[in-house]
Design a protein around this motif. Structure first.
Motif, short mmCIF file in Angstrom:
data_model
loop_
_atom_site.label_atom_id
_atom_site.label_comp_id
_atom_site.label_asym_id
_atom_site.label_seq_id
_atom_site.Cartn_x
_atom_site.Cartn_y
_atom_site.Cartn_z
N SER A 94 69.38 14.03 6.61
CA SER A 94 68.69 15.31 6.59
C SER A 94 67.17 15.49 5.44
O SER A 94 67.73 15.15 4.50
CB SER A 94 69.52 16.26 6.84
N GLY A 95 66.62 16.42 5.68
CA GLY A 95 65.70 17.12 4.60
C GLY A 95 64.13 17.50 5.12
O GLY A 95 63.96 16.82 6.57
N GLY A 96 63.79 18.50 4.09
CA GLY A 96 62.49 18.29 4.73
C GLY A 96 61.54 17.48 4.30
O GLY A 96 61.57 16.35 3.69
N SER A 97 59.87 18.14 4.61
CA SER A 97 58.74 16.88 4.50
C SER A 97 58.19 16.50 3.10
O SER A 97 58.05 16.08 2.15
CB SER A 97 57.83 17.18 5.06
N ASN A 98 58.98 18.11 1.68
CA ASN A 98 58.61 18.08 0.75
C ASN A 98 56.64 18.28 0.40
O ASN A 98 56.61 18.07 -0.34
CB ASN A 98 59.38 16.88 -0.11
N LEU A 99 56.39 18.02 2.19
CA LEU A 99 55.12 18.73 1.39
C LEU A 99 54.32 20.32 0.89
O LEU A 99 54.89 21.07 1.87
CB LEU A 99 53.58 18.55 2.93
N GLY A 100 53.90 20.39 0.19
CA GLY A 100 53.65 21.83 -0.37
C GLY A 100 52.30 22.64 0.06
O GLY A 100 51.32 21.78 1.58
N PRO A 101 52.39 23.52 -0.31
CA PRO A 101 51.48 24.59 0.22
C PRO A 101 50.02 24.43 -0.06
O PRO A 101 49.20 24.59 0.70
CB PRO A 101 52.08 26.02 -0.21
N THR A 102 49.74 23.09 -0.46
CA THR A 102 48.45 22.50 -0.75
C THR A 102 48.17 21.34 -0.53
O THR A 102 46.76 21.01 -1.02
CB THR A 102 48.04 22.72 -2.86
N SER A 103 49.06 20.93 0.01
CA SER A 103 49.02 19.25 1.20
C SER A 103 47.88 19.40 2.20
O SER A 103 48.01 20.71 2.75
CB SER A 103 49.85 18.91 1.32
N LYS A 104 46.93 18.68 1.90
CA LYS A 104 46.02 18.68 2.45
C LYS A 104 46.82 17.35 4.05
O LYS A 104 46.45 18.65 5.18
CB LYS A 104 44.68 17.77 2.33
N ALA A 105 47.46 17.23 4.07
CA ALA A 105 48.44 16.16 5.27
C ALA A 105 49.06 17.81 5.46
O ALA A 105 49.01 17.73 7.53
CB ALA A 105 49.41 15.50 5.01
N LEU A 106 49.74 18.33 5.83
CA LEU A 106 50.77 19.62 5.97
C LEU A 106 49.56 20.70 6.17
O LEU A 106 49.56 20.81 7.47
CB LEU A 106 50.93 20.15 4.63
N ALA A 107 48.63 21.01 5.98
CA ALA A 107 47.57 21.38 6.44
C ALA A 107 46.58 21.40 7.48
O ALA A 107 46.74 21.93 8.93
CB ALA A 107 46.58 21.96 5.26
N ASP A 108 45.91 20.33 7.56
CA ASP A 108 45.73 19.09 7.97
C ASP A 108 46.30 18.87 9.96
O ASP A 108 46.20 19.55 11.00
CB ASP A 108 45.65 18.20 8.17
N ARG A 109 48.53 18.89 9.85
CA ARG A 109 49.23 18.72 10.56
C ARG A 109 49.13 20.35 11.28
O ARG A 109 49.75 20.46 12.51
CB ARG A 109 50.82 18.39 9.74
N LEU A 110 49.80 21.45 10.81
CA LEU A 110 49.49 22.73 10.82
C LEU A 110 48.21 22.84 11.96
O LEU A 110 48.66 23.46 12.65
CB LEU A 110 49.69 23.37 9.52
N LYS A 111 47.27 23.00 11.89
CA LYS A 111 45.58 22.96 12.02
C LYS A 111 46.12 22.63 13.54
O LYS A 111 45.44 23.23 14.37
CB LYS A 111 44.57 22.69 11.11
N ASP A 112 45.89 21.24 13.60
CA ASP A 112 46.49 20.48 15.18
C ASP A 112 47.41 20.77 16.27
O ASP A 112 47.61 21.01 16.44
CB ASP A 112 46.72 18.89 14.84
N ASP A 113 48.57 21.00 15.06
CA ASP A 113 50.11 22.04 16.25
C ASP A 113 49.44 22.81 16.76
O ASP A 113 49.52 23.74 17.84
CB ASP A 113 51.15 22.03 15.05
#
Length: 201
Positions: A94-113
């Protein structure tokens, strides 16, 4: 010297017996008596078989089912133990991804989703909980808005009316605790089981 050490050893053994054995056993017995369902993991059964827990989300891939929040949990890669692979709703990790608001990987995943969800329902705004993970990665609930957003896709896959599914979502929406705490929510597993029951009729 033994005279000085003996009380410390006796106290250690007594406290270990009380806090390590007696107290946990007593609490387990009390919980099992007062809250038997919760003490067993809030398991949900269908036709006598356990199909999940009301407390841990599951991954539903088929379009004929409502989907929960994305899960950030991972497991060791079977091909390379130094890496990890996605393992949605892995309760052992259990746990989050620990990707922060400036993470490019998080931004790319959010955009794709968001882009994928927009294809499913182009006329509605994408609810934030359908693209963001929870802190635990195991959240079994989604917002009523997230469930309503998925109605057109599920209705099409099931050949059911959207109105019938909207009523089912409303019937499976739980309100705030005591009318004050938390947010309205829909347990995805309970909703999908109710959906199977309605579709069977």
């Amino acid at each position: 010297m033994l005279r000085e050490i003996r009380p410390a050893i006796v106290l250690l053994l007594v406290l270990t017996a009380i806090t390590g054995l007696a107290y946990p056993l007593a609490m387990t017995a009390i919980a099992g008596t007062l809250f038997p369902v919760q003490a067993q993991g809030s398991l949900i059964e269908k036709d006598g078989k356990v199909v999940g827990s009301a407390l841990i989300g599951q991954e539903f891939k088929d379009d004929k089912y409502f989907h929960g929040r994305p899960s950030a949990t991972v497991a060791p890669d079977p091909n390379d133990s130094s890496k990890t692979v996605p393992a949605p709703y892995n309760a052992a990790n259990s746990g989050g991804s620990n990707l922060g608001p400036t993470s490019k990987a998080l931004a790319d995943r959010l955009k794709d989703d968001v882009d994928k969800l927009k294809v499913e329902n182009p006329n509605a705004a994408v609810p934030v909980d359908l693209v963001t993970t929870s802190a635990s990665g195991l959240d079994p609930d989604i917002s009523p808005e997230a469930a309503q957003f998925q109605v057109p896709l599920v209705a099409k896959a099931r050949h059911m009316s959207e109105e019938q599914l909207r009523q089912l979502v409303s019937a499976n929406t739980k309100g705030r605790l005591l009318g004050l705490l938390g947010e309205p929510r829909v347990n995805v597993l309970a909703l999908n089981l109710a959906l199977d029951q309605v579709a069977a009729k």
